[in-house]
Design a protein around this motif. Structure first.
Motif, mmCIF file in Angstrom:
data_model
loop_
_atom_site.group_PDB
_atom_site.id
_atom_site.type_symbol
_atom_site.label_atom_id
_atom_site.label_comp_id
_atom_site.label_asym_id
_atom_site.label_seq_id
_atom_site.Cartn_x
_atom_site.Cartn_y
_atom_site.Cartn_z
ATOM 1 N N ILE A 344 0.838 -1.205 0.000
ATOM 2 C CA ILE A 344 0.000 0.000 0.000
ATOM 3 C C ILE A 344 0.872 1.253 0.000
ATOM 4 O O ILE A 344 0.592 2.219 -0.724
ATOM 5 N N ALA A 345 1.947 1.237 0.816
ATOM 6 C CA ALA A 345 2.848 2.396 0.883
ATOM 7 C C ALA A 345 3.511 2.645 -0.466
ATOM 8 O O ALA A 345 3.667 3.801 -0.891
ATOM 9 N N VAL A 346 3.897 1.577 -1.156
ATOM 10 C CA VAL A 346 4.526 1.721 -2.469
ATOM 11 C C VAL A 346 3.539 2.311 -3.474
ATOM 12 O O VAL A 346 3.882 3.221 -4.251
ATOM 13 N N VAL A 347 2.301 1.820 -3.454
ATOM 14 C CA VAL A 347 1.276 2.331 -4.377
ATOM 15 C C VAL A 347 1.012 3.811 -4.119
ATOM 16 O O VAL A 347 0.937 4.620 -5.053
ATOM 17 N N VAL A 348 0.883 4.180 -2.846
ATOM 18 C CA VAL A 348 0.641 5.582 -2.498
ATOM 19 C C VAL A 348 1.806 6.454 -2.967
ATOM 20 O O VAL A 348 1.608 7.547 -3.519
ATOM 21 N N ALA A 349 3.048 5.976 -2.752
ATOM 22 C CA ALA A 349 4.220 6.738 -3.181
ATOM 23 C C ALA A 349 4.236 6.929 -4.698
ATOM 24 O O ALA A 349 4.542 8.019 -5.200
ATOM 25 N N ILE A 356 2.960 14.553 -8.990
ATOM 26 C CA ILE A 356 3.964 15.621 -9.071
ATOM 27 C C ILE A 356 4.454 15.780 -10.503
ATOM 28 O O ILE A 356 4.582 16.897 -11.026
ATOM 29 N N VAL A 357 4.740 14.654 -11.159
ATOM 30 C CA VAL A 357 5.209 14.698 -12.542
ATOM 31 C C VAL A 357 4.167 15.344 -13.446
ATOM 32 O O VAL A 357 4.474 16.188 -14.302
ATOM 33 N N THR A 362 2.324 19.876 -16.761
ATOM 34 C CA THR A 362 1.225 20.747 -17.213
ATOM 35 C C THR A 362 1.404 22.184 -16.766
ATOM 36 O O THR A 362 0.518 23.023 -16.974
ATOM 37 N N GLY A 363 2.523 22.470 -16.128
ATOM 38 C CA GLY A 363 2.771 23.852 -15.683
ATOM 39 C C GLY A 363 1.958 24.256 -14.484
ATOM 40 O O GLY A 363 1.827 25.443 -14.187
ATOM 41 N N GLY A 364 1.375 23.306 -13.794
ATOM 42 C CA GLY A 364 0.654 23.611 -12.546
ATOM 43 C C GLY A 364 -0.765 24.075 -12.775
ATOM 44 O O GLY A 364 -1.454 24.453 -11.843
ATOM 45 N N HIS A 365 -1.276 24.102 -14.058
ATOM 46 C CA HIS A 365 -2.657 24.507 -14.270
ATOM 47 C C HIS A 365 -3.151 23.896 -15.560
ATOM 48 O O HIS A 365 -2.388 23.399 -16.384
#
Length: 368
Positions: A344-349, A356-357, A362-365
Motif C-alpha cells: 500500500i505504501a509503495v502504491v501511495v508513493a 507531481i510529474v 502541465t505547468g501547474g494549471h
C-alpha cells in the motif's frame, strides 16, 4: 602453579537461603539486595574488598591457560535437591526444583569477571518496554501490536571484554583543496556557462595519537553481535565489583571469545576512529587516507557482565527474538513485516510521484 582463575570446572554451586521462609533468594533488579520471591525477605549485598581492575594485556602470556577446544559444559550440583545439571551458562536455575544456582568462579575454567552491571529493570518493566516497541514498529502486522508479553523472557548477563589502549598511528594520504572554474555547455542549442567545483590534491603524511578507554567487545557468540552492539551505550561507571550474589536467580552466558581474539576485534572498532583522526589532521577541504600504521601501548583488559533481557515471542509459527538493555530499557530485535502495508505504501508513493510529474508537466494549471 596454576592460576586459580583457570582451574577446571567443578560441581560446587552457591545458593542463598531466605532468612524468612527458607526458600532461595534472588537478586532484585534495581536494588542492591537479594530478595525472596515468596515472602519478600530482603538481604542487602554487602560490599566486599574487591575492586574492578584493569589487567595488563601482557600478563596473558604468563597465565596458565586451558587447552583450546577443551572447554566442557559446566556442572552444577543443586544444594536443595542434589540434582546434577549441565549448562553452558555460568548461572542457572535447577530444572527440577527451580533453585537459583551460581557456579563457583574459582572452578569455572575461565577468567573471573572483574565487574558486573546489575539489572535495573525487572520483568514488569520489560513488558512495558516491549509494548512500546511493538506499537512503534512501522509496516508491522497489526497482530504484532497485540504482543505485549514475550513467550519466554530470561534475565541474562552477557560477557563483554573491555580494552584500554594508548595508540600512535603514522599515516599517509592526500589533502584536497577545492577551486572553481567556469565551464561552457549547450542546452537545446543555447550556449550557457556554469561554475564547477574541482579539487587539487597534495601529498600528506603525519602522526596522530589517541587513548582508548573501555572499548567494548561482546565475548559470546550465542546472540547476534549486531543486535548486542545496538544496546549500547552502557553506563559502565555504574558497574560494581563482581560478586556472585548479583547472578543469583539470573542467567549468565560463559564467554567463547578469548581475550586475544577480542583484542583483534577491538582494534577493528578503533580503526574508524583513528582514520577520522588522520583525516582531521590532514585538514583541507577533503581528505584521502592511503595507509595507517597503528602501534598499541599500555594495553589492558577486563571481563564485564552486562545485563540483557533475552525475550522471544511467537508470530505465525516462528520464534522472534528481542534483546532489552537491562539498565536503560533500550529494545532491539527481530520483527515481522506486513507485505500488505508495504505494498500500500509503495502504491501511495507511486501515485504521489505521478501527481507531481503531471503537475510539473502541465505547468501547474489546466488550459480552459
Amino acid at each position: 602453579m596454576t592460576d586459580p582463575r583457570f582451574q577446571q570446572a567443578g560441581v560446587a554451586a552457591t545458593t542463598y537461603p531466605c532468612g524468612g521462609c527458607g526458600a532461595r533468594l534472588e537478586f532484585a533488579p534495581g536494588t542492591t539486595a537479594l530478595q525472596c520471591p515468596y515472602c519478600g525477605f530482603r538481604q542487602e549485598i554487602t560490599a566486599g574488598d574487591r575492586q574492578i581492575r584493569e589487567i595488563p594485556f601482557g600478563e596473558l602470556a604468563n597465565l596458565a591457560r586451558k587447552p583450546v577446544g577443551s572447554i566442557g559444559k559446566y556442572v552444577f550440583a543443586c544444594q536443595r535437591c542434589s540434582a546434577r545439571t549441565e549448562t553452558n551458562e555460568t548461572a542457572s536455575l535447577c530444572q527440577f526444583c527451580g533453585a537459583p544456582l551460581v557456579i563457583d568462579p574459582a572452578a569455572s575454567g575461565q577468567l573471573v569477571p572483574e565487574g558486573v552491571l546489575p539489572f535495573a529493570i525487572d520483568h514488569a518493566a520489560v513488558s512495558t518496554h516491549l509494548k512500546k516497541w511493538t506499537s512503534s514498529r512501522r509496516f508491522a502486522p497489526n497482530a504484532l501490536k497485540k504482543v505485549t508479553t514475550a513467550e519466554t523472557t530470561k534475565s541474562t548477563y552477557l560477557p563483554h571484554w573491555t580494552y584500554d589502549s594508548q595508540t600512535e598511528s603514522a599515516y599517509t594520504g592526500q589533502r584536497g583543496e577545492y577551486y572553481y572554474v567556469t565551464e561552457t555547455y549547450y542546452d537545446n542549442g543555447q550556449r550557457k556557462t556554469r561554475r564547477v567545483r574541482r579539487t587539487r590534491w597534495y601529498p600528506a603524511r603525519g602522526r596522530v595519537a589517541r587513548a582508548f578507554d573501555d572499548v567494548l567487545v561482546p565475548a559470546s557468540t550465542q546472540l547476534p553481535i549486531e543486535q548486542i552492539d545496538k544496546l549500547a551505550p552502557w553506563p559502565l561507571p555504574e558497574a560494581a565489583p563482581y560478586q556472585q550474589q548479583y547472578l543469583a536467580g539470573h542467567f549468565a552466558l560463559r564467554y567463547d571469545v578469548e581475550p586475544e581474539a577480542g583484542f583483534e576485534e577491538a582494534k577493528r572498532r578503533m580503526a574508524p576512529v583513528i582514520e577520522n583522526d588522520c583525516e582531521h589532521d590532514i585538514g583541507g577541504d577533503t581528505q584521502r587516507v592511503h595507509s595507517v600504521d597503528t602501534r598499541h601501548h599500555n594495553v589492558s583488559f577486563k571481563l564485564m557482565l552486562l545485563p540483557v533481557w533475552v525475550a522471544s515471542y511467537v508470530y505465525q509459527g516462528r520464534n522472534w527474538q528481542i534483546l532489552v538493555n537491562g539498565r536503560t530499557g533500550e529494545v532491539h530485535g527481530e520483527r515481522p513485516w506486513s507485505k500488505v502495508k508495504i505494498a500500500i505504501a509503495v502504491v501511495v508513493a507511486l501515485i504521489v510521484i505521478a501527481a507531481i510529474v503531471y503537475f510539473v508537466a502541465t505547468g501547474g494549471h489546466h488550459s480552459r
